[in-house]
Enzyme design. Structure first.
Site, mmCIF file in Angstrom:
data_model
loop_
_atom_site.group_PDB
_atom_site.id
_atom_site.type_symbol
_atom_site.label_atom_id
_atom_site.label_comp_id
_atom_site.label_asym_id
_atom_site.label_seq_id
_atom_site.Cartn_x
_atom_site.Cartn_y
_atom_site.Cartn_z
ATOM 1 N N GLU A 123 58.718 34.028 66.975
ATOM 2 C CA GLU A 123 57.538 33.920 67.828
ATOM 3 C C GLU A 123 57.235 35.247 68.514
ATOM 4 O O GLU A 123 56.072 35.612 68.708
ATOM 5 C CB GLU A 123 57.747 32.803 68.853
ATOM 6 C CG GLU A 123 57.799 31.429 68.207
ATOM 7 C CD GLU A 123 58.130 30.312 69.182
ATOM 8 O OE1 GLU A 123 57.212 29.553 69.534
ATOM 9 O OE2 GLU A 123 59.293 30.204 69.602
ATOM 10 N N GLU A 143 63.444 25.093 64.993
ATOM 11 C CA GLU A 143 63.659 24.276 66.201
ATOM 12 C C GLU A 143 63.828 22.794 65.913
ATOM 13 O O GLU A 143 64.515 22.078 66.664
ATOM 14 C CB GLU A 143 62.488 24.484 67.181
ATOM 15 C CG GLU A 143 62.523 25.804 67.929
ATOM 16 C CD GLU A 143 61.888 26.960 67.170
ATOM 17 O OE1 GLU A 143 61.694 28.034 67.754
ATOM 18 O OE2 GLU A 143 61.569 26.776 65.963
#
Length: 269
Positions: A123, A143
């Site tokens: 990210e 995740e």
């Protein structure tokens, strides 16, 4: 007590080096694969906030120390100790604040990705304007393997870069994407050898610094801000930025240099 992500802090885990018009920012926690601790995130926010105050700065390179990882994501120890809604939301908003700060930076930010870019590290790379990777780089948003979702803006930025289908495949499977695949997908701009990574990133930075800095900033504004606008408003923003540059010395220099068949010398004025 104000939100944690608003604090300013220095950190030995984040180092900076200024080279003329280039600034190199390095994540410096190689023993943890440069995983993001709260202190590192705060230090990075503070560092990028001060970018606009840097006189003569044209480009930033963000990289990780060591040859194993750009950034392995959020420190798992912090995730393991987060047990309530408010703390989890604060964790997400702190990471989002960092990535927003990078994306809204007034000069181009190049991610030099050396190895693993996982979770929050991926990210972080997505928030940068350009991405150069070594052949051993790996990208993932794993995740869901931990029972959560990407929370630093990855769900939006990855879909923006790759489209919903490829982005969802990465998130729903948690699989690693190689540098070769990432280049094919359009996730990164260039691939090079591990030993040549910084040289390639600096070469890209050099290409940028030769051009008109005010025009470079206007391009960033047109693309980043324009993306949030309906097409008609985005086109108005583009036209306004275009017109505003005609009051600058750089436009005069650029056109003169073209007719005189020489390289322009832009001063950012």
């Amino acid at each position: 007590m104000p939100p944690l992500f608003l604090f300013s802090m220095e950190s030995t885990f984040v180092t900076t080096e200024r080279r003329d018009s280039l600034q190199i920012i390095q994540l410096n926690r190689p023993e943890k694969l440069n995983a993001l601790s709260p202190e590192m995130i705060l230090a990075l926010i503070d560092t990028f906030k001060r970018i606009d105050e840097e006189s003569g700065l044209r480009v930033v390179i963000l990289t990780g120390s060591g040859d194993k990882a750009f950034c392995a994501g959020t420190d798992i120890e912090e995730l393991a100790t987060t047990t309530d809604h408010d703390r989890a939301r604060e964790l997400s908003e702190r990471g989002q604040a960092l990535c927003n700060q990078i994306e809204s930076c007034s000069v181009p930010v190049i991610a030099a990705i050396n190895g693993i870019a996982a979770g929050g590290g991926c990210e972080l790379a997505l928030a940068c304007h350009l991405r150069v990777a070594s052949v051993n780089a790996q990208f993932s948003l794993p995740e869901t393997k931990l029972g959560v979702v990407p929370a630093y803006g990855g769900t939006r930025r990855l879909a923006r870069e790759l489209g919903n289908g490829r982005a969802l495949e990465m998130m729903l499977t948690g699989r690693h994407v190689s540098a070769e695949e990432a280049l094919q997908f359009g996730l990164i701009n260039r691939v090079t050898t591990p030993s040549g990574l910084m040289k390639e990133a600096e070469s890209l930075a050099s290409e940028i610094t030769k051009l008109a800095p005010l025009a470079i900033r206007a391009c960033l504004q047109a693309v980043i801000k324009g993306e949030e606008l309906p097409l008609a408003e985005g086109l108005r923003l583009e036209a306004e930025l275009f017109a505003s540059l005609f009051t600058t010395e750089d436009v005069r220099e650029g056109t003169r240099a073209f007719f005189e068949k020489r390289q322009p010398i832009f001063k950012g004025k």
